[in-house]
Design a protein around this motif. Structure first.
Motif, PDB file in Angstrom:
ATOM      1  N   LEU A 112       0.605  16.119   6.939  1.00  7.48           N
ATOM      2  CA  LEU A 112      -0.043  17.031   5.991  1.00  7.48           C
ATOM      3  C   LEU A 112       0.617  18.414   6.028  1.00  7.48           C
ATOM      4  O   LEU A 112       0.017  19.404   5.621  1.00  7.48           O
ATOM      5  CB  LEU A 112      -1.536  17.145   6.333  1.00  7.48           C
ATOM      6  CG  LEU A 112      -2.355  15.853   6.226  1.00  7.48           C
ATOM      7  CD1 LEU A 112      -3.815  16.124   6.566  1.00  7.48           C
ATOM      8  CD2 LEU A 112      -2.250  15.253   4.838  1.00  7.48           C
TER       9      LEU A 112
ATOM     10  N   PHE B 120       2.758  21.595   5.018  1.00 13.68           N
ATOM     11  CA  PHE B 120       3.108  22.151   3.695  1.00 13.68           C
ATOM     12  C   PHE B 120       3.864  23.466   3.800  1.00 13.68           C
ATOM     13  O   PHE B 120       4.337  23.990   2.808  1.00 13.68           O
ATOM     14  CB  PHE B 120       1.843  22.360   2.862  1.00 13.68           C
ATOM     15  CG  PHE B 120       0.965  23.495   3.351  1.00 13.68           C
ATOM     16  CD1 PHE B 120       0.059  23.293   4.387  1.00 13.68           C
ATOM     17  CD2 PHE B 120       1.041  24.764   2.783  1.00 13.68           C
ATOM     18  CE1 PHE B 120      -0.739  24.328   4.831  1.00 13.68           C
ATOM     19  CE2 PHE B 120       0.251  25.797   3.232  1.00 13.68           C
ATOM     20  CZ  PHE B 120      -0.654  25.579   4.259  1.00 13.68           C
TER      21      PHE B 120
ATOM     22  N   LEU C 180      -2.320  21.033   6.224  1.00 10.92           N
ATOM     23  CA  LEU C 180      -3.628  21.040   5.580  1.00 10.92           C
ATOM     24  C   LEU C 180      -4.669  20.500   6.557  1.00 10.92           C
ATOM     25  O   LEU C 180      -4.370  19.626   7.370  1.00 10.92           O
ATOM     26  CB  LEU C 180      -3.585  20.180   4.314  1.00 10.92           C
ATOM     27  CG  LEU C 180      -2.623  20.663   3.212  1.00 10.92           C
ATOM     28  CD1 LEU C 180      -2.624  19.677   2.058  1.00 10.92           C
ATOM     29  CD2 LEU C 180      -3.013  22.054   2.728  1.00 10.92           C
TER      30      LEU C 180
ATOM     31  N   LEU D  43      -4.263  26.274   0.125  1.00 10.15           N
ATOM     32  CA  LEU D  43      -3.260  26.239  -0.946  1.00 10.15           C
ATOM     33  C   LEU D  43      -3.301  27.522  -1.773  1.00 10.15           C
ATOM     34  O   LEU D  43      -2.259  28.071  -2.154  1.00 10.15           O
ATOM     35  CB  LEU D  43      -3.501  25.020  -1.835  1.00 10.15           C
ATOM     36  CG  LEU D  43      -3.181  23.658  -1.190  1.00 10.15           C
ATOM     37  CD1 LEU D  43      -3.544  22.510  -2.112  1.00 10.15           C
ATOM     38  CD2 LEU D  43      -1.710  23.570  -0.813  1.00 10.15           C
TER      39      LEU D  43
ATOM     40  N   THR E  95      -2.428  17.788  -5.365  1.00 13.56           N
ATOM     41  CA  THR E  95      -2.825  17.282  -4.041  1.00 13.56           C
ATOM     42  C   THR E  95      -3.921  16.233  -4.147  1.00 13.56           C
ATOM     43  O   THR E  95      -3.924  15.219  -3.433  1.00 13.56           O
ATOM     44  CB  THR E  95      -3.301  18.454  -3.167  1.00 13.56           C
ATOM     45  OG1 THR E  95      -2.240  19.400  -3.026  1.00 13.56           O
ATOM     46  CG2 THR E  95      -3.722  17.958  -1.789  1.00 13.56           C
TER      47      THR E  95
ATOM     48  N   GLY F 130      -0.699  12.582  -4.832  1.00 16.20           N
ATOM     49  CA  GLY F 130      -0.968  13.610  -3.847  1.00 16.20           C
ATOM     50  C   GLY F 130      -1.354  13.030  -2.497  1.00 16.20           C
ATOM     51  O   GLY F 130      -1.703  11.855  -2.370  1.00 16.20           O
ATOM     52  N   VAL F 131      -1.289  13.889  -1.465  1.00 17.67           N
ATOM     53  CA  VAL F 131      -1.532  13.411  -0.106  1.00 17.67           C
ATOM     54  C   VAL F 131      -2.971  12.936   0.096  1.00 17.67           C
ATOM     55  O   VAL F 131      -3.236  12.026   0.875  1.00 17.67           O
ATOM     56  CB  VAL F 131      -1.167  14.499   0.922  1.00 17.67           C
ATOM     57  CG1 VAL F 131       0.307  14.763   0.943  1.00 17.67           C
ATOM     58  CG2 VAL F 131      -1.952  15.780   0.641  1.00 17.67           C
ATOM     59  N   CYS F 132      -3.924  13.563  -0.593  1.00 18.57           N
ATOM     60  CA  CYS F 132      -5.325  13.141  -0.424  1.00 18.57           C
ATOM     61  C   CYS F 132      -5.600  11.867  -1.210  1.00 18.57           C
ATOM     62  O   CYS F 132      -6.267  10.945  -0.724  1.00 18.57           O
ATOM     63  CB  CYS F 132      -6.266  14.260  -0.896  1.00 18.57           C
ATOM     64  SG  CYS F 132      -6.143  15.770   0.077  1.00 18.57           S
TER      65      CYS F 132
END
Length: 607
Positions: free
Chosen positions: A399, A401, A411, A423, A476, A481-483
């Protein structure tokens, strides 16, 4: 007028013993009476059977006294004259009297010898009486009463006195020594109660009264009933005539039914307490639905032949959370709020496998990921530690960034609001990295027109970076996105005005809380032999094996299977979070274990 009588007897090894007696009289009596001159201990001989008289120096006459004949040289007669010079043999019963003459002493010689078996009632009895202790000991009646008194004194009076003195003692535990009332004990206590060996009053609170449940719950205060006592009574099989008679006797002797000791028998020896037999469970559960028509519990009497399909507790809805017990035959789909394809992570050829190969040194992966890379057994070996982002997912799903002076900013997992805040702060407080060719010490060369374009792009990026926060946040939480990659995302109510959310992930630590499964006992099997993880494409696949898979090895208590499995192997009467008693006994092999301490240790280790 002289007779010489030589009585011949033989020892056990056959050696002759000759006892001579000399009679200076004219006649000799012969018979079974001990007063006879020639005593013949044989019932075939009368008390005074015959008389032998000397008629001359070498002649004698023998006549019967009781009218019973005898043999003289094989001829039966009641009177005969014998020439001792010539000799003769007189046979009376089992004895032979050889008549001869001894000229030197001018006497007739009578040699008496037993040549046949005599009656048991005569010589044998006399010999038995002679070598027995009957004459030295008191009579049988006296001895019988004496032994009765001795038994009462040793095994009744002495234990009562010992128990009374112990009850008067102030100390709770008696000293370690022999106490007379221990003779009443039917055996050693089991291993779990070994510490009470010298504290009888811990269970036997009152003399002559059966052990009550109050003595048990004084220590086992956490034990609860198997079910509501009224429903439990309704579920039981009605007693038959024999059982009713037994209950009547118990009631008459103040022994109530349904006590703890009815199942948990003690004094069976210094071993683990015996496992509850399958019949104890099947008496109620074989036809439970017929007796309790409103119950949701299905009938079961034998794991191999009469047991319903597994019905785990499945979370069928993550938002709002709904948990249902569903049969595996219905192929239930779990909604745990997570996107996780097992087949992608266990593939041996895709990009995940290649990434695992690059991380072999750091994390010890093989040529591809395996189940054990994420699923780590807990200290008991029974279950597995919970899967967490920090311990498992973050190894591959970073996570990160931003990087500031070598420090990586990531994150915050599990906190969507904090992700949004991070962010926004990133795009508001920091500008883009200044290109090196725009540094004040950069060497300028003629015709370097590209510097002007770089400076223009840097100025534009610095001026517009703050405005890029919202697109970054949307990216995101959106596809790609990562989530969004692993979680179900809750979209804002109105685009651009609300906040994103994440559906809470809830992975159960146990699917079947009514039963018990011990992974440590199945280490000889591979994960894939029971769980079809390599072919599972969604996180909702319930990878639990069906009962048919278990029955490949497990059968009922009397089944001809590799593993005979009674109800107690998976279920416990006083159910809690610890393993059933049978499992604990098997694993600990006699070592005493407090299940509450074991559970606390697991939870403490899991944090």
């Amino acid at each position: 007028m002289t007779f010489i009588v030589r009585q011949i007897s033989r020892t056990a090894d056959g050696r002759e013993i000759i006892r001579p007696r000399e009679f200076a009289q004219a006649e000799l009596s012969i018979g079974r009476n001990t007063e006879c001159d020639i005593h013949l201990p044989d019932l075939a001989v009368t008390l005074r059977h015959a008389v032998i008289r000397q008629l001359g120096p070498s002649r004698a006459e023998i006549t019967a006294s009781a009218g019973l004949p005898f043999d003289v040289d094989g001829r039966s007669t009641e009177r005969a004259e014998i020439d001792a010079q010539r000799g003769a043999n007189i046979r009376i019963g089992a004895h032979v009297i050889a008549v001869s003459r001894e000229a030197e002493r001018d006497a007739i010689v009578l040699t008496v010898e037993r040549v046949g078996e005599v009656s048991d009632a005569s010589e044998a009895k006399d010999e038995a009486r002679a070598f027995s202790l009957a004459g030295s000991l008191p009579g049988k009646r006296t001895m019988a009463w004496s032994f009765i008194g001795l038994v009462l004194a040793v095994f009744l009076a002495w234990p009562l006195w010992s128990f009374y003195t112990n009850s008067q003692a102030a100390d709770r535990d008696r000293p370690i020594a022999f106490h007379a009332d221990e003779m009443w004990s039917s055996g050693k206590l089991s291993l779990v109660h070994a510490q009470l060996e010298n504290n009888c009053k811990a269970c036997h609170a009152q003399p002559g009264v059966a052990v009550r449940d109050t003595s048990c719950v004084a220590c086992h205060d956490a034990v609860h009933d198997h079910a509501d006592p009224r429903r439990l009574a309704a579920a039981m099989v009605q007693p038959g005539a024999g059982k009713q008679v037994q209950l009547a006797f118990k009631s008459a002797f103040n022994v109530p039914e349904g006590r703890c000791v009815d199942c948990h028998t003690e004094h069976e020896g210094a071993t683990a307490m015996p496992v509850t037999a399958q019949k104890f469970c099947s008496d109620c559960h074989a036809q439970l639905k017929e007796r309790l028509t409103d119950t949701t519990i299905l009938n079961a009497s034998d794991f191999g032949t009469d047991h319903p399909q597994f019905r785990p507790a499945v979370r069928t809805s993550a938002m709002p959370p709904v948990v249902q017990r569903l049969s595996l035959d219905a192929r239930p789909i779990e909604d745990n709020g997570l996107k996780f394809p097992h087949n992608v992570h266990l593939s041996k050829t895709n990009g995940v496998a290649r990434m695992a190969q690059t991380m072999q040194v750091d994390y010890g992966f093989g040529k591809s990921l395996a189940c054990a890379d994420c699923h780590v057994p807990d200290p008991s070996g029974t279950r597995f530690r919970p899967i967490t982002m920090d311990q498992n997912c973050q190894m591959c799903h970073s996570l990160a960034f931003d990087r500031i002076d070598g420090t990586v900013r990531t994150l915050r997992h599990g906190d969507p609001k904090q992700v949004v805040a991070d962010l926004r702060a990133f795009y508001r407080s920091t500008g883009p990295v200044r290109p090196i060719n725009l540094g004040g010490n950069a060497r300028r060369r003629p015709g370097d027109f590209a510097t002007q374009a770089t400076a223009a792009r840097f100025s534009f990026a610095s001026a517009t970076r703050t405005g890029r926060a919202d697109p970054a946040i949307r990216a995101t939480f959106s596809e790609g996105g990562v989530c969004f990659e692993c979680h179900k995302v809750i979209q804002p109510a109105q685009s651009g005005t609300g906040t994103f959310g994440i559906v809470p992930v809830k992975l159960p630590d146990r699917y079947m809380r009514k039963g018990w499964f011990d992974h440590a006992a199945h280490q000889t099997e591979t994960c894939e032999s029971c769980h079809a993880a390599p072919t599972s494409a969604i996180a909702g696949d319930l990878l639990l094996p069906k009962i048919e898979s278990c029955r490949a090895c497990h059968g009922g208590e009397t089944a001809h299977k590799e593993v005979k499995s009674s109800c107690a192997m998976c279920h416990d009467f006083h159910r809690d979070d610890a393993a059933p008693l049978m499992v604990r006994n098997t694993r600990e092999r006699g070592r005493r274990v407090d299940p509450s301490n074991e559970l606390k240790a697991i939870r403490r280790d899991e944090g």
